[in-house]
Design a protein around this motif. Structure first.
Motif, short mmCIF file in Angstrom:
data_model
loop_
_atom_site.label_atom_id
_atom_site.label_comp_id
_atom_site.label_asym_id
_atom_site.label_seq_id
_atom_site.Cartn_x
_atom_site.Cartn_y
_atom_site.Cartn_z
N HIS A 30 0.82 -1.21 0.00
CA HIS A 30 0.00 0.00 0.00
C HIS A 30 0.86 1.26 0.00
N LYS A 31 2.17 1.09 0.32
CA LYS A 31 3.08 2.24 0.31
C LYS A 31 4.47 1.78 -0.09
N VAL A 32 5.13 2.60 -0.91
CA VAL A 32 6.50 2.33 -1.33
C VAL A 32 7.34 3.55 -0.94
N THR A 33 8.16 3.40 0.08
CA THR A 33 9.01 4.48 0.57
C THR A 33 10.37 4.42 -0.13
N VAL A 34 10.79 5.53 -0.71
CA VAL A 34 12.11 5.59 -1.34
C VAL A 34 12.90 6.74 -0.74
N LEU A 35 14.17 6.47 -0.49
CA LEU A 35 15.10 7.48 0.02
C LEU A 35 16.12 7.75 -1.07
N VAL A 36 16.11 8.98 -1.59
CA VAL A 36 16.95 9.32 -2.74
C VAL A 36 17.59 10.69 -2.56
N ARG A 37 18.69 10.89 -3.26
CA ARG A 37 19.33 12.21 -3.24
C ARG A 37 18.64 13.18 -4.19
N LEU A 51 13.76 13.09 -0.17
CA LEU A 51 15.09 13.53 -0.58
C LEU A 51 15.92 13.66 0.68
N VAL A 52 17.01 12.89 0.75
CA VAL A 52 17.74 12.79 2.02
C VAL A 52 19.24 13.02 1.84
N ASP A 53 19.85 13.33 2.97
CA ASP A 53 21.30 13.34 3.10
C ASP A 53 21.65 12.05 3.84
N PHE A 54 22.26 11.10 3.15
CA PHE A 54 22.51 9.80 3.76
C PHE A 54 23.50 9.85 4.92
N ALA A 55 24.16 10.99 5.07
CA ALA A 55 25.08 11.14 6.21
C ALA A 55 24.33 11.48 7.49
N ASN A 56 23.08 11.92 7.35
CA ASN A 56 22.27 12.30 8.51
C ASN A 56 21.45 11.10 8.98
N THR A 57 22.06 10.24 9.75
CA THR A 57 21.39 9.00 10.16
C THR A 57 20.22 9.25 11.09
N ASN A 58 20.25 10.34 11.84
CA ASN A 58 19.13 10.64 12.74
C ASN A 58 17.85 10.90 11.96
N ALA A 85 35.97 5.47 -1.21
CA ALA A 85 34.64 5.99 -1.53
C ALA A 85 33.70 4.86 -1.95
N PHE A 86 34.25 3.89 -2.67
CA PHE A 86 33.46 2.71 -3.04
C PHE A 86 33.01 1.95 -1.79
N GLN A 87 33.94 1.75 -0.86
CA GLN A 87 33.66 1.05 0.39
C GLN A 87 32.59 1.80 1.20
N ALA A 88 32.62 3.12 1.14
CA ALA A 88 31.67 3.93 1.90
C ALA A 88 30.23 3.71 1.44
N VAL A 89 30.06 3.41 0.16
CA VAL A 89 28.72 3.15 -0.37
C VAL A 89 28.37 1.68 -0.23
N ASP A 90 29.20 0.81 -0.83
CA ASP A 90 28.84 -0.60 -0.97
C ASP A 90 28.92 -1.39 0.34
N PHE A 91 29.66 -0.88 1.31
CA PHE A 91 29.66 -1.54 2.60
C PHE A 91 29.02 -0.66 3.68
N THR A 92 29.62 0.50 3.95
CA THR A 92 29.19 1.30 5.09
C THR A 92 27.75 1.76 4.99
N LEU A 93 27.37 2.35 3.85
CA LEU A 93 26.01 2.85 3.71
C LEU A 93 24.99 1.72 3.69
N VAL A 94 25.29 0.66 2.95
CA VAL A 94 24.38 -0.49 2.91
C VAL A 94 24.17 -1.05 4.31
N HIS A 95 25.26 -1.22 5.04
CA HIS A 95 25.18 -1.78 6.39
C HIS A 95 24.45 -0.85 7.36
#
Length: 218
Positions: A30-37, A51-58, A85-95
């Motif tokens: 019933h709802k599809v939430t997307v977080l995008v830049r 529209l989010v800043d992925f560095a702002n985890t709060n 920078a690759f690690q920051a996306v594919d590991f850190t952000l995903v995790h």
């Protein structure tokens, strides 16, 4: 039928964009939430775009709430600009996003990884994919589904020379990749998206890993 909320990370990517389109058309959600830049440019009654800043985890903590979290984030060393920078996306952000989802009671994480993902791989790309698989599995979601597609086929928003050349060469040869080589057949991003939704539709528990040929069969 209980209607669910889907959360999509990486909604602007090749798999993510196909996923959003099919989730919006799926009556189970019933709802599809997307977080995008940047905005996807889609108008739909079920779409909940932020529209989010992925560095702002709060700030992210208040948005990542629902039933099924589809993680389709990913980049390349070339696009990221460095291994860090690759690690920051594919590991850190995903995790990090998976951690928030787990803390907020999301029950099913569906993660796009890669064929050959292995924390012991010599390839930095495949090693990172293997490490993030292991890390999200350790979070203890009631259900974790990991998808390991081969080379993806589809229309990207960006041009990737190596992947375009590989697709041009391997796609015509796909039918000749038989037996153990079948797992290397290129696969359409839309097929992966549909397979993820198909897996989410059937109740299960624990960890499941879907290799390329299993994704195609779904």
């Amino acid at each position: 039928m209980t209607e669910k909320t889907a959360i999509v990370f990486g909604a602007s990517g090749l798999i993510g964009s196909n996923l959003v389109r099919h989730l919006l058309a799926n009556e189970s959600y019933h709802k599809v939430t997307v977080l995008v830049r940047r905005s996807l440019g889609i108008e739909h009654a079920k779409l909940d775009e932020h529209l989010v800043d992925f560095a702002n985890t709060n700030a992210l903590n208040t948005l990542i709430r629902g039933d099924d979290a589809f993680s389709c984030l990913g980049t390349t060393h070339k696009k990221a600009g460095s291994r860090e920078a690759f690690q920051a996306v594919d590991f850190t952000l995903v995790h990090t996003l998976a951690q928030i989802a787990r803390g907020n009671g999301v029950t099913h994480l569906l993660l796009v990884s890669s064929l050959g993902a292995n924390p012991g791989s010599r390839s930095a790309y495949l090693r990172t994919k293997g490490e993030v698989e292991q890390a999200v599995a350790d979070l203890g979601f009631p259900r974790t589904s990991i998808f390991r597609p081969s080379l993806l086929i589809g229309e990207r928003n960006e041009y990737r020379l190596k992947e375009s050349l590989a697709a041009a060469i391997l796609s015509p040869l796909g039918l000749f990749l038989l037996g153990p080589l079948k797992r290397y057949r290129p696969i359409a991003a839309e097929q992966v998206a549909k397979a993820m939704i198909e897996v989410a539709a059937h109740p299960a528990e624990g960890l499941a890993i879907y290799q390329n040929e299993e994704i195609a069969a779904l």
